[in-house]
Design an enzyme around this catalytic site. Structure first.
Site, PDB file in Angstrom:
ATOM      1  N   ILE A  23       0.833  -1.190   0.000  1.00  0.00           N
ATOM      2  CA  ILE A  23       0.000   0.000   0.000  1.00  0.00           C
ATOM      3  C   ILE A  23       0.876   1.251   0.000  1.00  0.00           C
ATOM      4  CG2 ILE A  23      -1.986  -1.123   1.066  1.00  0.00           C
ATOM      5  CD1 ILE A  23      -1.137   0.162   3.727  1.00  0.00           C
ATOM      6  N   CYS A  24       0.259   2.360  -0.323  1.00  0.00           N
ATOM      7  CA  CYS A  24       0.922   3.661  -0.393  1.00  0.00           C
ATOM      8  C   CYS A  24       1.773   3.898   0.856  1.00  0.00           C
ATOM      9  CB  CYS A  24      -0.145   4.740  -0.515  1.00  0.00           C
ATOM     10  SG  CYS A  24       0.489   6.409  -0.621  1.00  0.00           S
ATOM     11  N   PRO A  25       2.993   4.304   0.681  1.00  0.00           N
ATOM     12  CA  PRO A  25       3.710   4.749  -0.516  1.00  0.00           C
ATOM     13  C   PRO A  25       4.616   3.676  -1.120  1.00  0.00           C
ATOM     14  CG  PRO A  25       4.971   5.424   1.386  1.00  0.00           C
ATOM     15  CD  PRO A  25       3.746   4.675   1.905  1.00  0.00           C
TER      16      PRO A  25
END
Length: 85
Positions: A23-25
């Site tokens: 997941i981000c980042p």
């Protein structure tokens, strides 16, 4: 001297990385690391199932001087094609 296929046709042999589950980042951070190790003009395909990657990866490319060649959606994941600047 044999021509380097990545320089004559950078789309011919893309590097691939499966970032599904990250997941981000993390998809952007992995793309940054992989692109740093590649020659200018080479292409990276990065697969992500993070919905935010659809925004983050093109933005990262614009900021870092890489070309975001587009993305395709299939099987719940996006495949982004990035040409190293």
């Amino acid at each position: 001297m044999t021509p380097d296929p990545t320089q004559t046709d950078p789309d011919a042999m893309p590097h691939r990385y499966d970032a599904r589950g990250l997941i981000c980042p993390l998809p952007v951070l992995r793309a940054r690391k992989l692109l740093a190790a590649m020659a200018p003009g080479e292409v990276l395909e990065i697969i992500s199932d993070d919905p935010v990657a659809r925004i983050d990866l093109p933005h990262f490319c614009a900021e870092a001087g890489h070309d975001h060649l587009g993305l395709t959606d299939a099987d719940g994941a996006q495949t982004h094609r990035i040409r190293r600047g």
